[in-house]
Design a protein around this motif. Structure first.
Motif, PDB file in Angstrom:
ATOM      1  N   GLU A   1     -32.209 -50.775 -59.151  1.00  0.00           N
ATOM      2  CA  GLU A   1     -31.730 -52.090 -58.754  1.00  0.00           C
ATOM      3  C   GLU A   1     -31.069 -52.824 -59.912  1.00  0.00           C
ATOM      4  N   ALA A   2     -31.652 -52.728 -61.105  1.00  0.00           N
ATOM      5  CA  ALA A   2     -31.098 -53.421 -62.273  1.00  0.00           C
ATOM      6  C   ALA A   2     -29.798 -52.795 -62.763  1.00  0.00           C
ATOM      7  N   SER A   3     -29.551 -51.543 -62.428  1.00  0.00           N
ATOM      8  CA  SER A   3     -28.326 -50.876 -62.891  1.00  0.00           C
ATOM      9  C   SER A   3     -27.109 -51.188 -62.028  1.00  0.00           C
ATOM     10  N   ILE A   4     -27.314 -51.734 -60.851  1.00  0.00           N
ATOM     11  CA  ILE A   4     -26.208 -51.968 -59.916  1.00  0.00           C
ATOM     12  C   ILE A   4     -25.229 -53.018 -60.443  1.00  0.00           C
ATOM     13  N   THR A   5     -25.720 -54.150 -60.881  1.00  0.00           N
ATOM     14  CA  THR A   5     -24.842 -55.248 -61.280  1.00  0.00           C
ATOM     15  C   THR A   5     -23.978 -54.924 -62.499  1.00  0.00           C
ATOM     16  N   PRO A   6     -24.553 -54.442 -63.616  1.00  0.00           N
ATOM     17  CA  PRO A   6     -23.662 -54.152 -64.754  1.00  0.00           C
ATOM     18  C   PRO A   6     -22.654 -53.035 -64.451  1.00  0.00           C
ATOM     19  N   SER A   7     -23.057 -52.048 -63.684  1.00  0.00           N
ATOM     20  CA  SER A   7     -22.112 -50.971 -63.361  1.00  0.00           C
ATOM     21  C   SER A   7     -21.006 -51.489 -62.444  1.00  0.00           C
ATOM     22  N   TYR A   8     -21.340 -52.431 -61.568  1.00  0.00           N
ATOM     23  CA  TYR A   8     -20.332 -53.027 -60.689  1.00  0.00           C
ATOM     24  C   TYR A   8     -19.282 -53.768 -61.507  1.00  0.00           C
TER      25      TYR A   8
ATOM     26  N   VAL B   1     -15.776 -46.908 -57.194  1.00  0.00           N
ATOM     27  CA  VAL B   1     -17.110 -46.456 -56.777  1.00  0.00           C
ATOM     28  C   VAL B   1     -17.604 -45.326 -57.680  1.00  0.00           C
ATOM     29  N   ILE B   2     -16.719 -44.383 -57.974  1.00  0.00           N
ATOM     30  CA  ILE B   2     -17.109 -43.273 -58.861  1.00  0.00           C
ATOM     31  C   ILE B   2     -17.506 -43.809 -60.228  1.00  0.00           C
ATOM     32  N   ILE B   3     -16.719 -44.731 -60.768  1.00  0.00           N
ATOM     33  CA  ILE B   3     -17.048 -45.336 -62.067  1.00  0.00           C
ATOM     34  C   ILE B   3     -18.384 -46.054 -61.975  1.00  0.00           C
ATOM     35  N   GLN B   4     -18.588 -46.777 -60.894  1.00  0.00           N
ATOM     36  CA  GLN B   4     -19.838 -47.512 -60.698  1.00  0.00           C
ATOM     37  C   GLN B   4     -21.043 -46.581 -60.624  1.00  0.00           C
ATOM     38  N   LEU B   5     -20.923 -45.491 -59.883  1.00  0.00           N
ATOM     39  CA  LEU B   5     -22.035 -44.550 -59.752  1.00  0.00           C
ATOM     40  C   LEU B   5     -22.363 -43.876 -61.084  1.00  0.00           C
ATOM     41  N   VAL B   6     -21.328 -43.483 -61.817  1.00  0.00           N
ATOM     42  CA  VAL B   6     -21.551 -42.847 -63.122  1.00  0.00           C
ATOM     43  C   VAL B   6     -22.206 -43.840 -64.080  1.00  0.00           C
ATOM     44  N   CYS B   7     -21.681 -45.059 -64.145  1.00  0.00           N
ATOM     45  CA  CYS B   7     -22.262 -46.069 -65.038  1.00  0.00           C
ATOM     46  C   CYS B   7     -23.704 -46.388 -64.654  1.00  0.00           C
TER      47      CYS B   7
ATOM     48  N   SER C   1     -30.459 -43.822 -67.262  1.00  0.00           N
ATOM     49  CA  SER C   1     -30.905 -42.803 -68.220  1.00  0.00           C
ATOM     50  C   SER C   1     -31.012 -43.351 -69.634  1.00  0.00           C
ATOM     51  N   TRP C   2     -29.980 -44.035 -70.089  1.00  0.00           N
ATOM     52  CA  TRP C   2     -29.928 -44.496 -71.481  1.00  0.00           C
ATOM     53  C   TRP C   2     -30.860 -45.663 -71.759  1.00  0.00           C
ATOM     54  N   PHE C   3     -30.942 -46.603 -70.818  1.00  0.00           N
ATOM     55  CA  PHE C   3     -31.703 -47.826 -71.069  1.00  0.00           C
ATOM     56  C   PHE C   3     -33.003 -47.891 -70.274  1.00  0.00           C
TER      57      PHE C   3
END
Length: 162
Positions: free
Chosen positions: A42-49, A23-29, A35-37
């Motif tokens: 909503e769009a950041s959830i899947t790649p970070s997961y 979860v921590i890795i997912q939240l940071v990613c 920020s970066w892209f």
């Protein structure tokens, strides 16, 4: 894996710690992707997961469900990916659904991390944790009863593909 009951206290605690790392890795990613892209929450959830999925498999294999010494890593990886894909959908659904409700009924609350420039959208963070809570329940149950248990599924899948 041992044939212990589903809600074995030791397995549950260890899995909670392993999942918490994910979860921590997912939240940071997720935060970094936004920020970066400059993509939406909503769009950041899947790649970070899916980034946290790799770390999660390794930690789960090593520390949860007594699966460290099994010789079925490839089989467990395939089953883990199936379960994680399902649970990724669970995470995304409950995080985005609760975020939409949050945006409709509540004021958006931001928090500036002391001594930094990082502003956290508390609504997004809370909703992401809600999604992760539902995902935790499905992941724990499915990994314990399917991924790290010999069910015959992997052999049937392999035969149907080859």
């Amino acid at each position: 894996m041992s044939n212990s009951k589903l809600l074995n206290k030791k397995d549950l605690i260890v899995y909670f710690l392993v999942a918490g790392t994910g979860v921590i890795i997912q939240l940071v990613c997720s935060s970094l992707f936004q920020s970066w892209f400059t993509i939406s929450y909503e769009a950041s959830i899947t790649p970070s997961y899916f980034i946290s999925l790799v770390v999660g498999f390794i930690l789960t294999k090593l520390f949860a469900f007594n699966a460290r010494k099994t010789s079925q890593t490839r089989r467990e990886m395939v089953k883990y990916l199936i379960v994680a894909t399902f649970s990724g959908g669970v995470t995304w659904f409950f995080a985005t659904f609760s975020y939409r409700i949050s945006n409709h009924y509540f004021e958006i609350f931001h928090y500036l991390i002391p001594f930094s420039k990082k502003v956290i959208n508390v609504n997004q963070l809370t909703c992401h944790l809600i999604g992760n809570g539902f995902s935790f329940m499905s992941n724990y149950t499915l990994h314990k009863t399917f991924t790290f248990k010999d069910t015959g599924f992997y052999d049937r899948l392999k035969r149907s593909i080859l």
